[in-house]
Design an enzyme around this catalytic site. Structure first.
Site, PDB file in Angstrom:
ATOM      1  CE  LYS A 118      28.571  27.443  44.455  1.00 47.66           C
ATOM      2  NZ  LYS A 118      27.327  26.738  44.584  1.00 47.66           N
TER       3      LYS A 118
HETATM    4  P1  NAD Z   1      29.801  16.301  44.920  1.00 44.97           P
HETATM    5  O1  NAD Z   1      31.177  16.781  44.885  1.00 44.97           O
HETATM    6  O2  NAD Z   1      29.284  15.687  46.274  1.00 44.97           O
HETATM    7  O3  NAD Z   1      29.476  15.242  43.949  1.00 44.97           O
HETATM    8  C1  NAD Z   1      29.710  15.505  42.536  1.00 44.97           C
HETATM    9  C2  NAD Z   1      29.598  14.157  41.673  1.00 44.97           C
HETATM   10  O4  NAD Z   1      29.515  14.553  40.243  1.00 44.97           O
HETATM   11  C3  NAD Z   1      30.532  13.113  42.019  1.00 44.97           C
HETATM   12  O5  NAD Z   1      29.888  11.865  42.062  1.00 44.97           O
HETATM   13  C4  NAD Z   1      31.281  13.240  40.831  1.00 44.97           C
HETATM   14  O6  NAD Z   1      32.124  11.873  40.443  1.00 44.97           O
HETATM   15  C5  NAD Z   1      30.478  13.585  39.813  1.00 44.97           C
HETATM   16  N1  NAD Z   1      31.186  14.038  38.423  1.00 44.97           N
HETATM   17  C6  NAD Z   1      32.115  14.976  38.554  1.00 44.97           C
HETATM   18  N2  NAD Z   1      32.409  15.358  37.139  1.00 44.97           N
HETATM   19  C7  NAD Z   1      31.605  14.477  36.432  1.00 44.97           C
HETATM   20  C8  NAD Z   1      31.464  14.261  35.005  1.00 44.97           C
HETATM   21  N3  NAD Z   1      32.115  15.105  34.237  1.00 44.97           N
HETATM   22  N4  NAD Z   1      30.415  13.565  34.669  1.00 44.97           N
HETATM   23  C9  NAD Z   1      29.719  12.813  35.534  1.00 44.97           C
HETATM   24  N5  NAD Z   1      29.817  12.876  36.855  1.00 44.97           N
HETATM   25  C10 NAD Z   1      30.609  13.708  37.294  1.00 44.97           C
HETATM   26  O7  NAD Z   1      28.938  17.641  44.452  1.00 44.97           O
HETATM   27  P2  NAD Z   1      27.194  18.093  44.846  1.00 44.97           P
HETATM   28  O8  NAD Z   1      27.726  18.768  46.120  1.00 44.97           O
HETATM   29  O9  NAD Z   1      26.701  16.810  44.800  1.00 44.97           O
HETATM   30  O10 NAD Z   1      27.067  19.206  43.806  1.00 44.97           O
HETATM   31  C11 NAD Z   1      26.768  18.534  42.450  1.00 44.97           C
HETATM   32  C12 NAD Z   1      26.114  19.827  41.946  1.00 44.97           C
HETATM   33  O11 NAD Z   1      24.860  20.141  42.665  1.00 44.97           O
HETATM   34  C13 NAD Z   1      27.028  21.090  41.467  1.00 44.97           C
HETATM   35  O12 NAD Z   1      26.542  21.653  40.192  1.00 44.97           O
HETATM   36  C14 NAD Z   1      26.667  21.831  42.545  1.00 44.97           C
HETATM   37  O13 NAD Z   1      26.965  23.216  42.442  1.00 44.97           O
HETATM   38  C15 NAD Z   1      25.331  21.449  42.823  1.00 44.97           C
HETATM   39  N6  NAD Z   1      24.418  21.941  44.042  1.00 44.97           N
HETATM   40  C16 NAD Z   1      24.957  21.393  45.164  1.00 44.97           C
HETATM   41  C17 NAD Z   1      24.392  21.740  46.293  1.00 44.97           C
HETATM   42  C18 NAD Z   1      24.624  21.072  47.530  1.00 44.97           C
HETATM   43  O14 NAD Z   1      24.082  21.416  48.627  1.00 44.97           O
HETATM   44  N7  NAD Z   1      25.859  20.280  47.961  1.00 44.97           N
HETATM   45  C19 NAD Z   1      23.172  22.464  46.277  1.00 44.97           C
HETATM   46  C20 NAD Z   1      22.644  23.201  45.164  1.00 44.97           C
HETATM   47  C21 NAD Z   1      23.426  22.788  43.931  1.00 44.97           C
END
Ligand code: NAD
Length: 424
Positions: A113
């Site tokens: 990561k």
């Molecule tokens: P992103 O940046 O696209 O979206 C994150 C979202 O969470 C945003 O809407 C943001 O406003 C919101 N957020 C941030 N802090 C917050 C809080 N305190 N309360 C409520 N909402 C909050 O990120 P993403 O890629 O969607 O990733 C989200 C999660 O999924 C993370 O844990 C990431 O590690 C995990 N993840 C992502 C992927 C991927 O392909 N992008 C794959 C597996 C897991």
């Protein structure tokens, strides 16, 4: 007899949480002492200073990290997070979870990561490009298609992955799309990658609803986090026929018992950048969202939001962990004791993203591209296999579903390490 190392480098609540999960799983499968610490702790990390010229002519130095947890079973694989609260301990925990996730899905990858301590919304587009390129420039000797392959995570997206790939390609002197996944399609990105994580979450939810004999038409869903994973999860579940009654981002949430039009919410966010003041329902807080009465609660934002403070108050039937590490170990204990909530654990629930990242990498290495239908069909085969093996492990050893997933993921990494010898 091995002596346990005490790591202070990664010290943080989220790293401790990942370590305690590991210890519990290692105990449950009697993992031999001699293999424990080298399976548990990250293999190596790099911390870099990233000077960036701002639009006003000043210079800001940002800090960035990459943690490679496991390189024994293939190149390391993992996203890059841009967030103001990133720490090297958080990045290390996320790298550990990537190792178990890839292993559980049967992908030929280790886990990694990366992250930069920055609030990307405070940068202009030019500054964001300079920072992304500088990060990859510093990582050029640490990443590579056969060493460590990057991807998007919180705060990063297709465009950033494109800049990073281009920076790497300029350094090696030829295009090298396989160093980064989640790229724009025009640069070798895969069909289906953008929606893969959310589509995978929704697919698992559909399968568990079928097991519980709950019709999708009678399913209500609350989604925390409306970024890539949350919005795609909501879109896919709405397309399956479920009613999305609440969504949120860091500015707060929206609640509508009649159902929220997710396409409209997405169009609003594209324009306004945040959900705040979206008129599709009543405003609620993130804390209220988690405790709503609903069939499915999907935390899709950050770690450690389901805690011992709210686990006893949840009113859902299924928790689908779109985010990594949303449930603390103390909350897990409470949920286990309650026994009335089916938890789909992160390392399985959100693995659709890394599975399609793997497909993207394969397509890049072969310069042979697949259709979206082919991608999705192959994705669901892998997700079905993961679910089957987790359910079997759960039944056989009477484990919780999280422990079943962790023991499978960890056990396979340990087995490969033992087979290779001491160095990897
Ligand atoms: P992103 O940046 O696209 O979206 C994150 C979202 O969470 C945003 O809407 C943001 O406003 C919101 N957020 C941030 N802090 C917050 C809080 N305190 N309360 C409520 N909402 C909050 O990120 P993403 O890629 O969607 O990733 C989200 C999660 O999924 C993370 O844990 C990431 O590690 C995990 N993840 C992502 C992927 C991927 O392909 N992008 C794959 C597996 C897991």
């Amino acid at each position: 007899m091995s002596k346990a190392i005490v790591s202070t480098l990664y010290d943080s609540d989220v790293f401790k949480m990942a370590c305690r999960q590991f210890d519990k799983a290692a105990d449950a499968i009697n993992l031999p002492e001699g293999i424990r610490d080298r399976t548990k702790y990250p293999r190596r990390c790099l911390a870099v200073a990233l000077p960036v010229k701002r639009d006003d002519g000043s210079i800001t130095v940002f800090e960035g990290y990459r943690v490679q947890h496991n390189l024994s079973t293939g190149p390391a694989k993992g996203g890059i997070r841009f967030h103001q609260n990133v720490t090297i301990g958080e990045v290390a925990a996320l790298a550990m979870w990537m190792s178990w996730k890839c292993s559980l899905a049967g992908l030929p990858y280790g886990g990694a990561k990366g992250g930069i301590v920055v609030d990307p919304s405070k940068l202009t587009l030019t500054e964001l490009e300079h920072l992304s390129r500088r990060y990859m420039q510093e990582m050029v000797n640490f990443l590579g298609p056969h060493t460590d392959v990057a991807a998007p995570d919180v705060g990063t997206n297709e465009r950033i992955m494109g800049w990073m790939m281009d920076t790497y390609a300029n350094h090696v002197g030829h295009i090298e799309p396989a160093v980064v996944t989640g790229k724009p399609i025009s640069l070798g990105g895969s069909q289906g990658r953008k929606e893969a994580t959310g589509a995978g979450v929704a697919y698992f939810v559909k399968k568990y609803l079928e097991d519980l004999k709950i019709p999708l038409g009678k399913t209500t869903v609350a989604v925390q986090g409306f970024g890539n994973v949350g919005s795609e999860t909501a879109l896919a579940l709405q397309a399956y026929g479920a009613k999305i009654i609440a969504i949120s981002d860091y500015t707060g949430g929206i609640y509508n018992p009649k159902g929220i039009n997710i396409k409209k919410a997405l169009a609003y966010v594209q324009y306004a950048k945040v959900l705040k003041d979206f008129d599709g329902g009543e405003p609620i807080t993130n804390e209220q969202l988690l405790e709503l009465k609903c069939t499915v609660l999907a935390p899709c934002a950050l770690e450690r939001v389901i805690t011992d403070q709210n686990a006893g108050k949840l009113k859902c039937r299924i928790i689908a962990e779109g985010a990594n590490g949303p449930t603390t170990n103390a909350a897990d204990k409470i949920l286990d004791a309650r026994g009335d909530i089916e938890l789909i654990p992160d390392i399985m629930c959100n693995s659709g993203g890394v599975v399609v990242s793997y497909f993207e990498w394969l397509q890049n290495l072969q310069s042979y591209y697949w259709s979206r239908d082919e991608v999705m069909e192959k994705l669901y085969v892998i997700l079905d296999r993961a679910k089957e093996s987790v359910e079997y492990q759960k039944r056989k050893f009477k484990f919780s579903r999280r422990l079943a997933a962790l023991t499978l993921g960890i056990g396979r990494v340990a087995e490969a390490k033992a087979a290779r010898g001491l160095f990897p």
